[in-house]
Design a protein around this motif. Structure first.
Motif, PDB file in Angstrom:
ATOM      1  N   ILE A   1       0.862  -1.190   0.000  1.00 38.54           N
ATOM      2  CA  ILE A   1       0.000   0.000   0.000  1.00 38.54           C
ATOM      3  C   ILE A   1       0.891   1.230   0.000  1.00 38.54           C
ATOM      4  CG2 ILE A   1      -1.818   1.252   1.224  1.00 38.54           C
ATOM      5  CD1 ILE A   1      -2.522  -1.461   2.592  1.00 38.54           C
ATOM      6  N   GLY A   2       0.886   1.962  -1.115  1.00 38.43           N
ATOM      7  CA  GLY A   2       1.733   3.156  -1.245  1.00 38.43           C
ATOM      8  C   GLY A   2       2.967   2.837  -2.075  1.00 38.43           C
TER       9      GLY A   2
ATOM     10  N   GLY B   1       5.661   5.069  -2.572  1.00 42.77           N
ATOM     11  CA  GLY B   1       6.698   6.085  -2.359  1.00 42.77           C
ATOM     12  C   GLY B   1       8.018   5.471  -1.936  1.00 42.77           C
TER      13      GLY B   1
ATOM     14  N   GLY C   1      -2.650   7.953  -5.814  1.00 46.43           N
ATOM     15  CA  GLY C   1      -2.499   9.041  -6.769  1.00 46.43           C
ATOM     16  C   GLY C   1      -2.298   8.546  -8.197  1.00 46.43           C
TER      17      GLY C   1
ATOM     18  N   GLY D   1       2.696  14.128  -1.085  1.00 49.98           N
ATOM     19  CA  GLY D   1       2.816  13.913  -2.521  1.00 49.98           C
ATOM     20  C   GLY D   1       2.044  12.653  -2.867  1.00 49.98           C
TER      21      GLY D   1
ATOM     22  N   GLY E   1       5.557   7.184  -6.544  1.00 47.23           N
ATOM     23  CA  GLY E   1       6.817   7.788  -6.090  1.00 47.23           C
ATOM     24  C   GLY E   1       6.651   8.582  -4.807  1.00 47.23           C
TER      25      GLY E   1
ATOM     26  N   VAL F   1      -6.651   3.050  -0.768  1.00 43.25           N
ATOM     27  CA  VAL F   1      -6.878   1.937   0.157  1.00 43.25           C
ATOM     28  C   VAL F   1      -7.714   2.446   1.318  1.00 43.25           C
ATOM     29  CG1 VAL F   1      -5.794   0.338   1.767  1.00 43.25           C
ATOM     30  CG2 VAL F   1      -4.849   0.645  -0.529  1.00 43.25           C
TER      31      VAL F   1
ATOM     32  N   ASN G   1      17.866  12.327   9.283  1.00 38.22           N
ATOM     33  CA  ASN G   1      16.783  12.258   8.290  1.00 38.22           C
ATOM     34  C   ASN G   1      16.330  10.794   8.213  1.00 38.22           C
ATOM     35  OD1 ASN G   1      16.644  14.996   6.575  1.00 38.22           O
ATOM     36  ND2 ASN G   1      18.714  14.631   7.266  1.00 38.22           N
TER      37      ASN G   1
HETATM   38  C1  LIG Z   1      10.567  18.811   0.461  1.00 37.49           C
HETATM   39  C2  LIG Z   1      10.907  17.539   1.181  1.00 37.49           C
HETATM   40  C3  LIG Z   1      12.209  17.316   1.619  1.00 37.49           C
HETATM   41  C4  LIG Z   1      12.536  16.120   2.278  1.00 37.49           C
HETATM   42  N1  LIG Z   1      13.838  15.872   2.577  1.00 37.49           N
HETATM   43  C5  LIG Z   1      14.193  14.688   3.130  1.00 37.49           C
HETATM   44  C6  LIG Z   1      15.566  14.368   3.331  1.00 37.49           C
HETATM   45  O1  LIG Z   1      16.467  15.124   2.986  1.00 37.49           O
HETATM   46  N2  LIG Z   1      15.862  13.173   3.896  1.00 37.49           N
HETATM   47  C7  LIG Z   1      14.897  12.294   4.293  1.00 37.49           C
HETATM   48  O2  LIG Z   1      15.222  11.251   4.820  1.00 37.49           O
HETATM   49  N3  LIG Z   1      13.591  12.576   4.075  1.00 37.49           N
HETATM   50  C8  LIG Z   1      13.224  13.737   3.510  1.00 37.49           C
HETATM   51  N4  LIG Z   1      11.896  14.017   3.267  1.00 37.49           N
HETATM   52  C9  LIG Z   1      10.895  13.066   3.740  1.00 37.49           C
HETATM   53  C10 LIG Z   1      10.753  11.887   2.804  1.00 37.49           C
HETATM   54  O3  LIG Z   1      10.278  12.312   1.572  1.00 37.49           O
HETATM   55  C11 LIG Z   1       9.817  10.891   3.469  1.00 37.49           C
HETATM   56  O4  LIG Z   1      10.398  10.469   4.688  1.00 37.49           O
HETATM   57  C12 LIG Z   1       9.586   9.658   2.623  1.00 37.49           C
HETATM   58  O5  LIG Z   1       9.131   9.946   1.343  1.00 37.49           O
HETATM   59  C13 LIG Z   1       8.567   8.792   3.343  1.00 37.49           C
HETATM   60  O6  LIG Z   1       8.406   7.597   2.625  1.00 37.49           O
HETATM   61  P1  LIG Z   1       7.016   6.863   2.686  1.00 37.49           P
HETATM   62  O7  LIG Z   1       7.108   5.671   1.837  1.00 37.49           O
HETATM   63  O8  LIG Z   1       6.637   6.686   4.102  1.00 37.49           O
HETATM   64  O9  LIG Z   1       5.969   7.933   2.125  1.00 37.49           O
HETATM   65  P2  LIG Z   1       5.812   8.596   0.698  1.00 37.49           P
HETATM   66  O10 LIG Z   1       7.097   8.649  -0.012  1.00 37.49           O
HETATM   67  O11 LIG Z   1       5.083   9.864   0.913  1.00 37.49           O
HETATM   68  O12 LIG Z   1       4.859   7.562  -0.066  1.00 37.49           O
HETATM   69  C14 LIG Z   1       3.576   7.249   0.426  1.00 37.49           C
HETATM   70  C15 LIG Z   1       2.681   6.895  -0.748  1.00 37.49           C
HETATM   71  O13 LIG Z   1       1.485   6.302  -0.258  1.00 37.49           O
HETATM   72  C16 LIG Z   1       0.397   6.807  -1.017  1.00 37.49           C
HETATM   73  N5  LIG Z   1      -0.820   6.661  -0.193  1.00 37.49           N
HETATM   74  C17 LIG Z   1      -1.152   7.355   0.905  1.00 37.49           C
HETATM   75  N6  LIG Z   1      -2.344   6.916   1.379  1.00 37.49           N
HETATM   76  C18 LIG Z   1      -2.751   5.933   0.572  1.00 37.49           C
HETATM   77  C19 LIG Z   1      -3.914   5.115   0.547  1.00 37.49           C
HETATM   78  N7  LIG Z   1      -4.875   5.200   1.480  1.00 37.49           N
HETATM   79  N8  LIG Z   1      -4.042   4.217  -0.464  1.00 37.49           N
HETATM   80  C20 LIG Z   1      -3.082   4.098  -1.423  1.00 37.49           C
HETATM   81  N9  LIG Z   1      -1.963   4.863  -1.437  1.00 37.49           N
HETATM   82  C21 LIG Z   1      -1.793   5.756  -0.441  1.00 37.49           C
HETATM   83  C22 LIG Z   1       0.785   8.247  -1.296  1.00 37.49           C
HETATM   84  O14 LIG Z   1       0.058   8.760  -2.374  1.00 37.49           O
HETATM   85  C23 LIG Z   1       2.270   8.116  -1.566  1.00 37.49           C
HETATM   86  O15 LIG Z   1       2.550   7.887  -2.909  1.00 37.49           O
HETATM   87  C24 LIG Z   1      11.532  15.168   2.569  1.00 37.49           C
HETATM   88  C25 LIG Z   1      10.224  15.390   2.125  1.00 37.49           C
HETATM   89  C26 LIG Z   1       9.909  16.559   1.420  1.00 37.49           C
HETATM   90  C27 LIG Z   1       8.513  16.749   0.911  1.00 37.49           C
END
Ligand SMILES: Cc1cc2nc3c(=O)[nH]c(=O)nc-3n(C[C@H](O)[C@H](O)[C@H](O)COP(=O)(O)OP(=O)(O)OC[C@H]3O[C@@H](n4cnc5c(N)ncnc54)[C@H](O)[C@@H]3O)c2cc1C
Ligand code: SF4
Length: 571
Positions: A19-20, A22, A45, A114, A118, A272, A546
């Protein structure tokens, strides 16, 4: 679902569902498909294909209608994301706009999202540091939160595994509190940063100014070329999506890798709603999805589920996964789901002017952003009146100073030419916050989104520890800048709401005891063993590094574990 035929159910059945898509979901998909598991990746998305869907990536500054600045009406319509430094005209399309996906702020919280294939891996600043045992042992040592069920040795090989694949540039600095990794060559500090680094080394014990470690291909290895990625060209336009794949994102790396395996199916526009729990089987059997366009509800089935919707949305999905067995959310007998939510304290900056170095005319176009000062407070002993500590960003730069005198061609000349001003240094704090029960997220009792899913209600705030830490950051950096000879030092603190750090963590924390944690040492829901949560929701404490590298390492580790358990017939 009764009217669906068997074939259709078969079509909707997989070994694994992620799920997700990213940062962490991409890594889950890559690892699962590497093991040959038929994997469904569900993303709420739209799809964002590497290169093809980076519309601004090759645009010249003058091709942007507003020269890179977000127009005032868009800023006013989006007060939350407008507070994020990265919300700019060239990357605007990757941000969830304020009105698109509302949430309830019992206390102010700037939620930067986002929603696309991705996720935020397209948008991130690419800073990547490992944790050490000074971090994993923090809660136990200082008596807050619960003890982490793992230590550095448990995750170290998985940091290596992820770093080799993603490509991390850095130096082997030999600092125990910031372990070295599998590095590509680092981007060097520029001369002013190097001066400060040397100064600190000479004058302070256990303080270090090092080259920032970042997820960029300074010198690609074969594994990166195999992903179709190339050397970073130091364009510093990363926020647009990089056509070279110079920085790591799920779009350039893990998602296409998983799809290329032939074992993955990617379904965008799939919100989801919940994880389906089967009481007879005593485990999850799949996931309920609402098609974001048609609003049709579709169930998908699998042996295992990886929840990687990013910390806040993963809490939401778990809380919304209600059944007779789990009326308060999946695995939530303890009632702690959503609680102990934490973040990073980015509420202070400091700047200064630097005399000299005028022979250097450029700051070096460093995609890593400059330097990094690992946590130096309360590492080897408790030395302040607050718990834990902070890391600091550090960069030195020089601007052109444009004169605005004159009229007509003289004014034009003045504006175009400009002289280089003095060097400046700037730093921002990155503080650890303490997870507390009163900082929580919950389903809103009344409000729902357009798909009928309850809105998330966020109630998270700073505390006294954060404010003491903020003051210490200003005091220590002022002292270090002053003694290094910097001038016109300008500290600033702000009252930014939590969230702008974009490092949300906790709510479904890992721990040893199901009474005080949702996940075990393998990121496995204690009470529902075929569901794994490996994004920020799992974090027991936040440290000040980070976090994304740690999410990805935990993800790869959890996949390795579950595959061996599946092979033994235990899951
Ligand atoms: C400007 C900026 C700078 C950053 N700089 C850093 C850095 O330098 N170093 C660092 O470690 N981190 C940094 N981060 C944070 C980093 O981007 C996040 O920690 C990381 O992307 C988290 O990964 P994730 O898989 O948890 O979430 P995400 O990458 O956000 O992915 C989650 C995905 O799940 C999807 N989703 C959500 N809910 C649902 C649902 N109900 N059903 C289906 N899909 C769903 C979303 O659409 C998304 O695509 C930064 C973030 C930003 C915005
Ligand atoms: S700095 Fe590197 S990663 Fe960023 S856009 Fe340029 S080439 Fe791509």
């Amino acid at each position: 679902m009764a009217n669906l035929n068997i074939d259709s159910v078969k079509d909707r059945t997989f070994d694994a569902i992620v799920i997700g898509s990213g940062m962490s979901g991409g890594m889950a998909a890559k690892e699962l498909t590497d093991h040959g598991l038929k994997t469904l990746i569900l993303e709420r998305g739209r799809d964002v294909k590497h290169i093809k869907d980076y519309p601004t990536t090759n645009m010249y500054p003058w091709e942007f209608p507003h020269r890179g600045v977000i127009p005032m009406d868009v800023q006013e319509a989006n007060p939350i994301i407008n507070r994020c430094y990265a919300f700019r005209e060239d990357a605007e399309h990757f941000f969830v706009k304020d009105h698109e996906h509302p949430y309830v702020q019992t206390k102010p919280f700037d939620w930067i999202r986002g929603y696309q294939v991705g996720g935020k891996s397209l948008m991130w600043a690419r800073q990547t540091q490992r944790w050490s045992d000074f971090d994993f042992e923090g809660p136990q040592r200082d008596g807050y939160a619960v003890d982490w069920p793992i230590r550095y040795k448990d995750i170290a090989p998985w940091y290596s595994h992820v770093e080799k694949f993603a490509g991390i540039a850095g130096n082997r600095d030999g600092i125990p509190e910031l372990p070295d990794g599998e590095f590509l060559p680092a981007w060097p500090l520029n001369d002013v940063e190097q001066y400060f680094s040397d100064y600190v080394k000479k004058n302070y014990k256990n303080r270090h100014v090092i080259a920032a470690r970042c997820a960029h291909l300074s010198k690609p290895n074969q594994i990166h070329l195999d992903q179709g990625r190339a050397q970073c060209q130091e364009r510093i336009l990363c926020q647009r999506g990089c056509p070279f794949g110079g920085y790591f994102s799920a779009n350039s790396s893990t998602i296409p890798w998983a799809l290329k395996s032939g074992h993955a199916t990617l379904r965008p526009f799939s919100v989801v709603e919940s994880i389906i729990y089967d009481e007879n089987k005593g485990k999850a059997v799949g996931v309920r999805v609402i098609d974001s366009h048609t609003k049709e509800t579709i169930d998908y089935y699998s042996r295992i589920v990886f929840l990687n919707a990013a910390a806040l949305n993963s809490n939401l999905v778990l809380l919304n996964s209600k059944s007779n067995r789990f009326p308060n959310g999946l695995g939530n007998d303890s009632g702690i789901l959503g609680k102990y939510f934490a973040f990073h304290n980015y509420s202070a900056h400091i700047g200064a002017e630097v005399e000299g170095f005028t022979e250097w005319t450029t700051d070096g176009r460093n995609p890593a952003g400059g330097g990094y000062i690992p946590r130096f407070r309360n590492v080897y002993k408790q030395e302040t009146d607050f718990l834990r500590g902070y890391a600091c960003g550090l960069s030195a730069y020089r601007f052109k100073q444009h004169k605005t005198e004159g009229a007509g061609s003289e004014l034009k000349e003045n504006l175009v030419k400009g002289d280089l001003g003095p060097w400046h240094v700037g730093s921002h704090m990155m503080g650890e916050t303490i997870p507390k029960e009163i900082n929580f997220v919950a389903l809103d009792a009344d409000k729902k989104d357009e798909w009928g899913v309850p809105l998330l209600n966020i109630s998270v705030d700073y505390d006294d520890n954060d404010m003491k830490m903020q003051k210490d950051y200003i005091d220590q950096m002022t002292e270090m800048f002053t003694s290094a000879g910097f001038k016109n030092i300008t500290p600033s603190t702000n009252h930014q709401a939590p969230g702008l750090d974009i490092h949300e963590m906790g709510g479904a924390r890992m721990g040893k005891d199901p009474k005080t944690s949702i996940l075990n040492e393998w990121n496995q829901v204690h009470l529902c063993k075929n569901v794994f949560v490996t994004d920020g929701a799992c974090m027991t404490s936040t440290s000040c590094q980070n976090p994304s590298l740690t999410y990805m390492a935990l993800t790869a580790r959890a996949v390795d574990y579950v595959v061996s358990e599946m092979n033994k017939g235990n899951v």
